[in-house]
Structures are given as structure tokens and as C-alpha cells.
Scaffold this active site. Structure first.
Site, PDB file in Angstrom:
ATOM      1  N   ASP A   1       0.861  -1.175   0.000  1.00  0.00           N
ATOM      2  CA  ASP A   1       0.000   0.000   0.000  1.00  0.00           C
ATOM      3  C   ASP A   1       0.904   1.233   0.000  1.00  0.00           C
ATOM      4  OD1 ASP A   1      -1.772   2.036   0.542  1.00  0.00           O
ATOM      5  OD2 ASP A   1      -2.857   0.961   2.089  1.00  0.00           O
TER       6      ASP A   1
ATOM      7  N   GLY B   1      -0.941   6.165   1.420  1.00  0.00           N
ATOM      8  CA  GLY B   1      -1.927   7.234   1.322  1.00  0.00           C
ATOM      9  C   GLY B   1      -2.971   7.165   2.412  1.00  0.00           C
TER      10      GLY B   1
ATOM     11  N   GLN C   1     -10.900   6.853  -7.134  1.00  0.00           N
ATOM     12  CA  GLN C   1     -11.462   7.543  -5.981  1.00  0.00           C
ATOM     13  C   GLN C   1     -12.808   8.163  -6.374  1.00  0.00           C
ATOM     14  OE1 GLN C   1     -10.690   7.513  -2.864  1.00  0.00           O
ATOM     15  NE2 GLN C   1      -8.625   6.633  -2.845  1.00  0.00           N
TER      16      GLN C   1
ATOM     17  N   ASP D   1      -8.001  -6.887   0.693  1.00  0.00           N
ATOM     18  CA  ASP D   1      -7.190  -6.919   1.908  1.00  0.00           C
ATOM     19  C   ASP D   1      -7.985  -6.243   3.008  1.00  0.00           C
ATOM     20  OD1 ASP D   1      -5.780  -4.131   2.973  1.00  0.00           O
ATOM     21  OD2 ASP D   1      -6.490  -4.026   0.902  1.00  0.00           O
TER      22      ASP D   1
END
Length: 377
Positions: A93, A96, A195, A272
Site C-alpha cells: 500500500d 496514502g 477515488q 485486503d
């Protein structure tokens, strides 16, 4: 090389069973990635992770590895795989979300994000370029683009501004990624992130933009941050209808067994979440009969196995009464057994989903499994 093969698609949903080829091995999808934030899954030895839990890929975190032990040490170890003793694929990851979660101790600029370490308060800056360099040094097989994770709730104007900033950061990530090379002889793959919060118009714009960058894998971020599950499913449905079907889709930070199954039905291939490991440490156990709070008095004299159907020997051989005793005695073995059970359950869950996609009865099995696995015992 990084390739994705779809073995079979479900006729009654968007679910598919596939195989993801990486330099460190093949990953059967749908797949759940145990979260090993600091290059280790809390309380689980790598041998147990590989042999008992049968994890095919794990996740580590750029922010935490950058803060401790630090990138220079990982470089001296020739990458996070050799440092931690994990030989299978790994995803990092970008950090962020962790930077977002620091709240008032971080500031977001066009250049990047300025933040203070949660350990010693020291000041640092993450930029799209530096995050690419850090993940090159960590050496994971799949690395994430640097994005801004919008909070929930947030208004449309903020979500729109944040989304476009994430897109501009992605351009810089791709440029830096293409200018650099992996350091340890295994091909790395960059994943951009969709997003747009819970706004359908923004999710469409972002999904179309991400699809247009033509990366080998695509991710969906900014969900499972407090929004109702109906909004999560709606936004996932919007995005998967746009992202290319021939490429794997990764839904970040999700979720409960129900969340996994419903999103698999919407076309998600990778997940995840810290939920199974975090809940395990607090005594919440996922089993094939339902969910157990092992600290409850009702299990004090229950000498039946923790989970008869588990692939974990500890769950078949040890009783609920014994596990409750370990938790009440604050023995370290208690959370360890619980963690192995929960992760084994999650990996069995996605393997069973794959099996039923291949058999052609996934939709019927999913509905029954959600009812069974979501009930509190």
C-alpha cells in the site's frame, strides 16, 4: 511477467475465477491478502502463513516500513522479501491511507503530503515520486500509486478536488515508475486507484480516467471508511462496469465475509483488510458455523472444536473452552490461535467462492454462505 487469465465467469453475476501471474508465483483469484503492515502479520510465523493459512500473497505498508525499520535497512537486506523471509508475492500500500488517518498531523499540498511520524513526531514529506522510489526499494511485486483517501462523509466539492489531485499524482507516479527499474530482479507492477467517495458521477469519471491509463491492474480506494455497505456495493458496481474486464480489480481495505462475497459478485478479484487479524486479537472469531465472541461465558464449558471445518490444525484440535481460557488468562497463544483461525477462514472463503464460480453455482452458494457466516453464535 504480470498476466491475468480468467478461467471462468459466473453466468448470474459478475464474479470470475482467475489466475494472476507474477514473478514470485501464481495467485488464484478471487483472493484475500492478509495484512502484514510492518512486513509481518501480527502473531503469525511465515511458515504458518504459508502452510497452515495457505496465503498466496500478503500486503505490507509503505508508510510503516519507511518509518521503521527504514528504507536503507531494507535495501541492505536486498528487499522486504529477504528481510522478512516471505518468498511469495507481496503488495505494498502506498501509505496514502495511513497519511490520511494521521488527521491533524498532516498537510496536503499539490506537491504531496507533509506529515509527522506517529513514533517520534519527526517531519516527513511523501510525494508521488518519493513513494515510487520507496516502493522500488521495498521490492513488492505490486505497488500502489500515491493517492488521497477521502474521508466519509465529505461533500461533493471536496471529493471532486481530491479525486482530480489523485489523478494528477497518478500521472507523476506513472512517469517516475517508467523512469526507474526494480532493484531485486523481479518485475514490479503499478496499480492506480479509483477515488470519488460515494458520488456516482465522480466514480464514473475516476474509473474512466484510471482505465485510460492502461495499467495491468486497477484498484478501488476510498471505500470501507465508514459509509453504509449499500453505498460500498453501489460504488463498486459503478466502477467495475467501467474498468476493463480483462484486468484484475483490487478493492482496498474490505472487509467482512459478507462484504467479500457481495463484492466478488460485483467483479472484484482481490481484497485486503485488517478486520480478521484485529478482531482475532479482541476475541472475535470467524467460523464456518458463524461468528463467536470467545470471551462470552457461554463457551466456558464448550469442549467442541473451535471450527471443525478449518484448515488450521489448532482450530480443529483445540476447544472453544480452551481458547476462552487463553484469552481470559491473557496468554499470547490465545490471540495467535484466533488470528490463524480467522485468516484460515478468510482464505477458505475466497477459495470456496472460486470453487463455486468454476462449478457454476456461485450465486446460490453466496446467498447461503452470507446467512450462515454472518450469524452471531
Amino acid at each position: 511477467m504480470f498476466e491475468f487469465d480468467i478461467d471462468k465467469s459466473d453466468e448470474k453475476s459478475q464474479a470470475r475465477a482467475g489466475r494472476l501471474h507474477t514473478g514470485r508465483g501464481v495467485i488464484n483469484t478471487p483472493i484475500f491478502m492478509p495484512v502484514g503492515t510492518a512486513a509481518t502479520v501480527k502473531g503469525v510465523h511465515m511458515a504458518e502463513l504459508e502452510e497452515t493459512i495457505a496465503a498466496e500473497i500478503i500486503l505490507a505498508n509503505t508508510y510503516h516500513l519507511y518509518i521503521r525499520p527504514g528504507i536503507p535497512l531494507i535495501e541492505k537486506a536486498k528487499g522486504v522479501h529477504r528481510f522478512g523471509g516471505w518468498e511469495k508475492p507481496m503488495l505494498t500500500d502506498s501509505g496514502g491511507y495511513q497519511v490520511y488517518s494521521l488527521g491533524q498531523s498532516r498537510k496536503i499540498f499539490e506537491k504531496g503530503v507533509e506529515f509527522r511520524s506517529h513514533i517520534d513526531g519527526s517531519k516527513h514529506i511523501f510525494t508521488p515520486e518519493s513513494v515510487m522510489d520507496i516502493q522500488r526499494s521495498i521490492g513488492a511485486d505490486i505497488i500502489m500509486a500515491f493517492d488521497e483517501c477521502t474521508p466519509y462523509p465529505c461533500d461533493w466539492k471536496y471529493a471532486n478536488t481530491s479525486m482530480h489531485r489523485t489523478h494528477r499524482w497518478l500521472e507523476r507516479c506513472i512517469k517516475r515508475f517508467n523512469e526507474t527499474e526494480e532493484k531485486y530482479g523481479v518485475v514490479q507492477t503499478l496499480a492506480p486507484i479509483v477515488q470519488g467517495s460515494v458520488y456516482t458521477d465522480l466514480r464514473k469519471i475516476s474509473a474512466e480516467y484510471i482505465a485510460g491509463t492502461d495499467q495491468p491492474i486497477n484498484a478501488i480506494g476510498g471505500l470501507s471508511v465508514g459509509e453504509p455497505k449499500e453505498d460500498m456495493y453501489a460504488m463498486t458496481d459503478v466502477v467495475t462496469s467501467i474498468l476493463p474486464k480483462e484486468k484484475p480489480r483490487y478493492l482496498m481495505g474490505v472487509g467482512t465475509p459478507e462484504n467479500l462475497l457481495e463484492n466478488i459478485a460485483l467483479g472484484i478479484d482481490m481484497f485486503d483488510c485488517v478486520l480478521p487479524t484485529r478482531n482475532a486479537r479482541h476475541g472475535l472469531i470467524y467460523t464456518h458455523e458463524g461468528i463467536i465472541n470467545i470471551k462470552n461465558a457461554k463457551w466456558m464449558e464448550d469442549f467442541s472444536a473451535i471450527d471443525e471445518e478449518s484448515t488450521a490444525d489448532t482450530s480443529r484440535f483445540h476447544s472453544k473452552a480452551f481458547l476462552r481460557h487463553l484469552f481470559l488468562s491473557k496468554e499470547l497463544l490465545g490471540p495467535q490461535i484466533a488470528t490463524i483461525q480467522n485468516l484460515s477462514f478468510y482464505l477458505q472463503l475466497v477459495r470456496n467462492a472460486r470453487k463455486h464460480i468454476l462449478l457454476g453455482d456461485f450465486a446460490e452458494w453466496k446467498n447461503q454462505a452470507i446467512r450462515q457466516y454472518s450469524q452471531r453464535l
